[in-house]
Design a protein around this motif. Structure first.
Motif, PDB file in Angstrom:
ATOM      1  N   GLY A  65      39.630  49.353  39.739  1.00  0.00           N
ATOM      2  CA  GLY A  65      38.586  49.334  40.756  1.00  0.00           C
ATOM      3  C   GLY A  65      38.647  48.071  41.595  1.00  0.00           C
ATOM      4  O   GLY A  65      38.351  48.107  42.795  1.00  0.00           O
ATOM      5  N   LEU A  66      39.035  46.974  40.964  1.00  0.00           N
ATOM      6  CA  LEU A  66      39.145  45.715  41.715  1.00  0.00           C
ATOM      7  C   LEU A  66      40.192  45.858  42.812  1.00  0.00           C
ATOM      8  O   LEU A  66      39.992  45.419  43.952  1.00  0.00           O
ATOM      9  CB  LEU A  66      39.547  44.612  40.747  1.00  0.00           C
ATOM     10  CG  LEU A  66      39.024  43.215  41.057  1.00  0.00           C
ATOM     11  CD1 LEU A  66      37.536  43.244  41.179  1.00  0.00           C
ATOM     12  CD2 LEU A  66      39.438  42.279  39.942  1.00  0.00           C
ATOM     13  N   LEU A  67      41.319  46.495  42.482  1.00  0.00           N
ATOM     14  CA  LEU A  67      42.348  46.715  43.496  1.00  0.00           C
ATOM     15  C   LEU A  67      41.821  47.620  44.608  1.00  0.00           C
ATOM     16  O   LEU A  67      42.043  47.381  45.793  1.00  0.00           O
ATOM     17  CB  LEU A  67      43.581  47.369  42.852  1.00  0.00           C
ATOM     18  CG  LEU A  67      44.328  46.502  41.856  1.00  0.00           C
ATOM     19  CD1 LEU A  67      45.418  47.316  41.178  1.00  0.00           C
ATOM     20  CD2 LEU A  67      44.917  45.301  42.541  1.00  0.00           C
ATOM     21  N   VAL A  68      41.116  48.683  44.196  1.00  0.00           N
ATOM     22  CA  VAL A  68      40.536  49.590  45.184  1.00  0.00           C
ATOM     23  C   VAL A  68      39.569  48.833  46.084  1.00  0.00           C
ATOM     24  O   VAL A  68      39.565  49.007  47.303  1.00  0.00           O
ATOM     25  CB  VAL A  68      39.802  50.766  44.482  1.00  0.00           C
ATOM     26  CG1 VAL A  68      38.991  51.565  45.472  1.00  0.00           C
ATOM     27  CG2 VAL A  68      40.790  51.655  43.784  1.00  0.00           C
ATOM     28  N   ALA A  69      38.768  47.964  45.472  1.00  0.00           N
ATOM     29  CA  ALA A  69      37.779  47.212  46.246  1.00  0.00           C
ATOM     30  C   ALA A  69      38.476  46.346  47.283  1.00  0.00           C
ATOM     31  O   ALA A  69      38.048  46.272  48.426  1.00  0.00           O
ATOM     32  CB  ALA A  69      36.944  46.338  45.318  1.00  0.00           C
TER      33      ALA A  69
END
Lengths: 901, 138
Positions: A438-442
Motif C-alpha cells: 500500500g505504501l508503494l501504491v500511495a
C-alpha cells in the motif's frame, strides 16, 4: 545486580530456547533416574522401578509445562509460532493471498495518498517559529463583505511603527510572477515575492547560506538591490552551489546582489506556491510599474498582504480592535478624501479590521482544494471498506474449509481466545503485507494525484514525500483494517461446534446472513461511487462546453515585459513586433492586448458615462487595452461598428469599443455607437466605434461581464504603467511548435526581452479545469474499482451459496422444478439484498448531495438521470456476477448430488 | 481468625476483607492463603541452599531428611519453584559434576537471595508467632 541477572534470564528464555529445553529434560530425567535407583535398591525389577518412579514423580508433561510457564515468554513464543504458521498458509494459497493483499493494498494506499494531501493542504503548520502566533490582517466593509487582504505600503508602515499594539511585529508580502531574470544570453521568467525587511526575522527563518534581510534593507526606496534566493530555486537553478553568494543577477535589467539563500523547507506564507526569489518592498517600484502615484507612498494603492505575530495570550478580537485607530487614521490621511462620494463615506464608516489565525499561511490553497480532497477522502474510505468486506468474505469461506482443524484444536483443550489470537495473527500478517505494498501504491497514486491537480509543478509546494506521519497512518490503517476484516471470521471460526456434520443439514440461510448484509453494503457503496463518477463527468463536460465567446483553437498567448523601454516608444515597439509576428510563416493572425484570456486576470478603473448614475456599490465594468485587429485575431465577432486600426494613434480622436452587456447596461435599447465614455474620474472623451459579442474574460464560470476596450496608443499618461502586454498568435498548424519561432522573432527585435507563460488558450482552459478533470478521472477509477469489488463479492457469496445448497437444489429439480426455477431459489434471496443495497445507496447518495454540490457545474447532485444510470450499471454488474453461479445451479444433476452426500 | 476487632486490640493479627493476613502494624504477611504453601516452599529451598549449593534431587532428599520424613516435597511443585526462584534472581544454576555419577544442575544462593532469605525468615517467624498466639489464647 539482580536486575542484570533477571535481564539475562529473560534474554536466555527468548534466544536459548532449545538449550533450556535440553536442560529441563536432562534435569527431570536425572530426578526420575534417582527415584528409580531408589526403588531398585529396594528390590524391584528395572521395569517396575521405572514405572514406580514415574508414578511417584507425577505427571511429567505437566511439571515440564509449569517450569516452562515460569519463563513468562509464552505470549512471544506463541505469537512466533502463529506467525510462522500463518506465513505457511498464505504461501500455500497464492490466489487468495494475492487477491487479499492487492485489494487491501489498493484501499490502504489510496487512503494514505489522500491523507498525505490532507496533511499538506489542511493540517500542516508553517515551518516557522511559533506558527500559532502568526495571524492574517484583513478588512471587511459594506462593499466587500468578504475580507480584503491587500493593504497599502503607507498603512503597513503605520502598523510597523505604531507602539502599544498587542503585536510583536508586522510583515508584508506580495507575489509577482512576471519578472525576467537575465542570465547568460537568454531571459527567463521567475516568480518573485516582495517582502518587508523584517520578514525572515519575524517568522524566525534562518539562512542556509549568507545573511537574510533586516529592517534596514527596506528603508530606502530603490536603495538596496539585494535578493534572497529560495532553497528550491537555489537547488534547481544553481545546483546548490555556495558560490552563488554575492553574485549579481539581473532582474528586469536591474542588477541585484544575492545575499542569502533561505533555509530548506521554507516556502513562504503563500500556501501551495514557492517563489523563486525575494526582494524588499522598497525595490518594488524599480522592478514593476504601478499605475498612478508612486506606489510606496500611495495610500490608495493596495497590493501588500499583511501578516503579524501576535503577543501570547492576546485574543483576536482585542487585536482587531487595537488596529481600528490606525484604520481611521488611514482614512483621514487619504489624499482623495475631499472627492469622496456619500456612498464611499458610508463604506469607509463600515470598514472593520479582522485578525484571523494563520498558522497555515494564506487560505487560498485550502479553499481551492479542501472540499475536493474531503470528497476524495470519503471515496477512498468507501473503497477501503469494500476491500475489507471482500477480504472478510474470503476469510469466512476459508474458515469454513478449516472447520475440521479448529474442532480438533478445541477438543484437545485450546481456549477460544487462543484460536481467535491465531486467526487474528493471520489477518495481521495480511495487513502488514497489504500495508507494505500500500505504501508503494500511495507513493505512485499521490504522484498521479498531484500531477492531475497542480498545473505549475515547479513552484508548487505539494509533494509526495514519505515522512513519519504518512508511514504511521499507512500502517495504522492497514492494521486496523486487518483487525476489522479478521475479527468476525475469527470469532465465528472459534465458535465451531464439535459436530460439524450436524450443521450441513440445518438451514444455511441464516449462516450467510452476515455475508448477505455485507453484499447490501457493497452494492450501496458502489452505487454511490458510480453515481458520483457520473456527476463529475457530466459536470466536466458542461464546463468544457461553455461558450467562451472567442475561438480557442491553436491560439497562443505570450506575455512580454519590455521594462527598459520609454513609454512613448512602447506603442511603436508593439506595432512593429506584431507586424514581425504576422509575417512569420505558420501564423494566421496576431494581435496584442494587456489581459491574458481566462487566466483570472481582471482590471477595472471605473467608468464615466455622462448622464448615467450607477447604482450604489456597483463595481463598474472591466476593461482592457488592445492593438489593431484584436477581435478578428481572437475570433470575437463585431456586431456593430469597426475594429481599432493602426490609424488610431495618440494624436487621432480617442475611440473605444464595448461589448453587448456594456451597451445594454449603460445605453439600453439605444445604439451605443457614437456615445462618449471615459475612465472613472476622468474626461469622457472616448467615442464608441464598435460593439462586440459577449465573451468570457476572466474565467469560464463568470457571469456576463461588461467590458470596454481602448487602443494602447491612446492610453494617455497611464502608458508608463502598462509596459507588459500579451501577444496573441493564432497558428495555422501546431501551436506548440510556434513557441520557438515566436521566441526567435522577439529575439530579433530585442534580445533582452523575456517571454512569460507561452501557453495555448486551450491549455489554459485545461489548467482551469484541472481540479474538475482530476475529480472526474479519480471518481471513474474508484467507481470502477468499487463496482469490480462489489461484483467479486457478490460472485463469491452466490458461488458459495450454490455449493452449500447443492443438495437442496438437487431435490427441487428431482421433484420437478425447472432449471431456471432452481437457479432462482438461490438468486431470489440474493436479489433481495441487492435491491436493499440499491435503495440504501440511493438514500446515501441523496443525503450526501450537499457535500458535492459545490464541486459540480450545471448539474444537481440528485439528478435523476445520473442516479438511474448508476442503478442500471449496478444491476448489470450484479447480473454478470451471478451469471456463472446461476448457470451452475441450473445445471445441477439431482442424481449426483443426492448420491455423493 | 476473622476477629474483626480494631488494629490495636491486644496485638492480634487481622484478616482483612480480602482474606490476606496482616499483623497489628498493617504489614502484609501473606497476600492469599494459598500463598502460604508457595511461600513456605520457597523458604525451605532458600534455607537448604544457604548451607551449600545443591541439585534438585539433593534438595528434595535434604528437606525430607531434616523434617524426619514429615515433609515430602512433590516433584511437581519443586521444579517449578526452583525455576521461579531462578527467574526472580534469588538463586543461580549451573551444570557440574555431581556425586550421582553424572553431571547435574546445581543451584546456589545469590547475594540477593540471601537477603530475601532473611526477609522470608522474618515473615515466617512473625506468622508462626501470631498463629501460636491465637492458638494459645483461643
Amino acid at each position: 545486580m539482580r536486575l542484570a541477572r533477571v535481564i539475562r534470564q529473560r534474554l536466555r528464555s527468548l534466544f536459548g530456547r532449545s538449550d533450556l529445553e535440553n536442560d529441563l529434560q536432562r534435569e527431570l530425567a536425572l530426578h526420575l533416574e534417582q527415584l528409580a535407583k531408589g526403588y531398585r535398591s529396594e528390590g524391584m525389577s528395572e521395569r517396575d522401578a521405572n514405572d514406580a518412579a514415574r508414578r511417584a514423580f507425577g505427571p511429567l508433561a505437566v511439571t515440564a509445562e509449569q517450569c516452562r510457564d515460569t519463563r513468562h515468554t509464552r505470549l512471544l513464543e506463541d505469537t512466533g509460532k502463529d506467525l510462522a504458521y500463518a506465513w505457511r498458509l498464505l504461501v500455500k494459497s497464492p490466489g487468495f493471498t494475492a487477491t487479499a493483499v492487492l485489494s487491501l493494498a489498493l484501499g490502504v494506499g489510496a487512503n494514505t495518498a489522500i491523507f498525505a494531501l490532507v496533511k499538506q493542504v489542511v493540517l500542516d503548520l508553517l515551518p516557522v517559529r511559533d506558527p500559532n502566533h502568526i495571524v492574517a490582517i484583513s478588512k471587511t466593509s459594506l462593499q466587500f463583505p468578504e475580507a480584503t487582504r491587500s493593504f497599502s505600503n503607507p498603512f503597513l508602515r503605520d502598523l510597523q511603527t505604531s507602539a502599544n499594539l498587542p503585536f510583536e511585529g508586522f510583515l508584508g508580502f506580495d507575489r509577482w510572477d512576471q519578472i525576467a531574470m537575465q542570465a547568460e544570453s537568454a531571459a527567463e521568467p521567475v516568480s518573485i515575492e516582495f517582502v518587508t525587511g523584517n520578514y525572515f526575522d519575524l517568522l524566525g527563518v534562518h539562512a542556509a547560506v549568507g545573511r537574510l534581510f533586516t529592517s534596514s534593507d527596506d528603508r530606502i526606496a530603490g536603495g538596496n538591490p539585494v535578493v534572497v534566493l529560495s532553497h528550491n530555486f537555489w537547488q534547481r537553478r544553481f545546483a546548490a552551489e555556495p558560490s552563488v553568494l554575492n553574485r549579481t543577477i539581473d532582474l528586469n535589467n536591474h542588477p541585484f546582489t544575492v545575499i542569502a539563500v533561505s533555509s530548506r523547507g521554507f516556502d513562504g506564507l503563500d500556501t501551495g506556491h514557492s517563489p523563486d526569489l525575494r526582494v524588499t518592498i522598497s525595490m518594488a517600484p524599480t522592478l514593476v510599474q504601478f499605475p498612478g502615484p508612486p506606489a510606496l507612498s500611495n495610500r490608495g494603492s493596495r497590493w501588500i498582504q499583511v501578516f503579524g505575530r501576535l503577543k501570547p495570550r492576546v485574543s483576536y478580537d482585542l487585536a482587531a480592535e487595537s488596529l481600528t485607530p490606525l484604520l481611521l487614521q488611514d482614512h483621514d490621511l487619504d489624499p482623495g478624501r475631499a472627492r469622496r462620494s456619500e456612498y464611499r463615506a458610508k463604506v469607509l464608516a463600515s470598514e472593520r479590521m479582522h485578525v484571523t489565525p494563520a498558522a497555515q499561511g494564506t487560505a487560498g490553497q485550502r479553499h481551492t482544494y479542501e472540499r475536493a480532497i474531503w470528497t476524495l477522502g470519503l471515496m477512498v474510505a468507501a473503497v477501503l471498506l469494500l476491500a475489507c468486506v471482500n477480504i472478510a468474505n474470503l476469510l469466512l469461506a476459508r474458515a469454513a474449509a478449516r472447520a475440521h482443524e479448529f474442532c480438533v484444536r478445541l477438543a484437545i483443550g485450546a481456549g477460544r481466545l487462543r484460536l481467535v489470537r491465531q486467526l487474528l495473527t493471520e489477518s495481521l500478517l495480511l495487513g502488514v503485507f497489504g500495508g507494505g505494498i500500500g505504501l508503494l501504491v500511495a507513493y505512485s497514486l499521490g504522484g498521479i494525484l498531484i500531477s492531475l491537480v497542480v498545473s505549475d509543478r515547479v513552484h508548487s509546494t505539494l509533494a509526495v514525500a514519505p515522512d513519519a506521519a504518512m508511514l504511521a497512518f499507512n500502517f495504522a490503517v492497514a492494521l486496523t483494517a486487518s483487525v476489522a476484516f479478521g475479527l468476525a471470521p475469527a470469532v465465528q471460526s472459534s465458535r465451531s461446534a464439535l459436530a460439524p456434520a450436524l450443521n450441513a443439514a440445518h438451514s444455511s440461510n441464516l449462516r450467510l446472513l452476515g455475508r448477505k448484509i455485507m453484499i447490501s453494503l457493497q452494492v450501496a457503496i458502489s452505487l454511490m461511487l458510480l453515481a458520483d463518477a457520473g456527476l463529475f463527468i457530466r459536470s466536466l463536460n458542461n464546463l468544457r462546453g461553455i461558450d467562451v465567446g472567442f475561438r480557442t483553437d491553436r491560439l497562443l498567448q505570450v506575455t512580454l515585459d519590455p521594462s527598459n523601454y520609454a513609454p512613448e516608444r512602447l506603442p511603436d515597439f508593439y506595432n512593429r513586433l506584431v507586424e514581425q509576428i504576422r509575417s512569420l510563416p505558420g501564423v494566421r493572425a496576431a494581435a496584442f492586448g494587456r489581459q491574458r484570456l481566462v487566466s483570472n486576470a481582471s482590471w477595472k478603473s471605473g467608468i464615466a458615462v455622462p448622464g448615467f448614475t450607477p447604482p450604489d456599490g456597483d463595481d463598474g465594468p472591466s476593461r482592457d487595452v488592445i492593438g489593431s485587429n484584436y477581435f478578428s485575431a481572437l475570433g470575437i465577432p463585431l456586431i456593430y461598428g469597426r475594429e481599432f486600426t493602426d490609424a488610431d494613434t495618440a494624436s487621432a480622436p480617442r475611440v473605444a469599443i464595448v461589448n453587448q452587456a456594456f451597451a445594454q447596461f449603460y445605453f439600453g435599447n439605444q445604439s451605443a455607437l457614437g456615445m462618449r465614455i471615459g475612465p472613472g474620474g476622468g474626461k469622457p472623451d472616448y467615442t464608441i466605434v464598435g460593439v462586440t459579442r459577449n465573451a468570457k474574460y476572466r474565467e469560464m464560470r463568470e457571469a456576463t461581464t461588461r467590458f470596454w476596450y481602448v487602443p494602447f496608443a491612446q492610453l494617455g499618461e497611464e502608458t508608463s504603467s502598462f509596459r507588459a502586454l500579451t501577444l496573441f498568435v493564432r497558428a495555422s498548424s501546431d501551436p506548440n511548435s510556434m513557441a520557438n519561432t515566436i521566441r526567435a522573432a522577439v529575439g530579433r527585435v530585442d534580445k533582452s526581452l523575456a517571454l512569460f507563460n507561452i501557453k495555448t488558450v486551450d491549455a489554459q482552459i485545461g489548467d482551469n479545469l484541472r481540479l474538475e478533470r482530476a475529480l472526474a478521472t479519480l471518481s471513474i477509477f474508484f467507481g470502477m474499482v468499487a463496482g469490480l469489488l462489489a461484483g467479486a463479492g457478490l460472485f463469491g457469496v452466490v458461488l458459495y451459496s450454490v455449493a452449500q445448497r447443492k443438495r437442496e437444489i438437487g431435490i427441487r429439480i428431482a421433484v420437478g422444478a425447472r432449471p431456471a426455477q432452481a437457479a432462482w431459489t438461490i438468486l431470489g434471496n440474493v436479489a433481495f439484498f441487492v435491491l436493499v443495497g440499491v435503495a440504501g445507496g440511493i438514500v446515501a447518495a441523496l443525503s450526501l448531495s450537499s457535500l458535492i454540490r459545490r464541486l459540480l457545474f450545471g448539474i444537481q447532485p440528485n439528478d435523476p438521470l445520473m442516479l438511474s444510470t448508476a442503478v442500471l450499471a449496478i444491476c448489470v454488474i450484479a447480473l454478470l456476477a451471478v451469471l456463472i453461479p446461476a448457470s451452475r445451479a441450473a445445471r445441477v444433476e439431482p442424481l449426483t448430488t443426492l448420491r455423493c452426500d | 481468625m476473622s476477629d474483626g476487632s480494631g488494629p490495636k486490640t491486644c496485638g492480634l493479627t487481622i484478616v482483612d476483607y480480602r482474606g490476606s493476613i496482616v499483623d497489628y502494624r498493617g504489614i502484609t504477611l501473606l497476600a492469599k492463603s494459598s500463598d502460604l504453601i508457595q511461600g513456605t516452599l520457597d523458604l525451605l529451598i532458600l534455607k537448604t541452599l544457604a548451607r551449600e549449593p545443591m541439585h534438585g534431587w539433593g534438595i528434595a532428599k535434604r528437606i525430607q531428611q531434616l523434617s524426619d520424613d514429615v515433609l515430602s516435597v512433590g516433584q511437581g511443585s519443586l521444579y517449578p519453584a526452583l525455576y521461579r526462584l531462578e527467574q526472580q534472581g534469588w538463586i543461580s544454576a549451573g551444570w557440574r559434576d555431581s556425586d550421582l555419577g553424572r553431571s547435574a544442575k546445581f543451584y546456589c544462593l545469590t547475594r540477593e537471595g540471601r537477603k530475601q532469605l532473611e526477609a522470608e525468615l522474618n515473615s515466617w517467624k512473625r506468622l508462626s508467632a501470631a498463629v501460636a498466639l491465637v492458638i494459645q489464647k483461643a
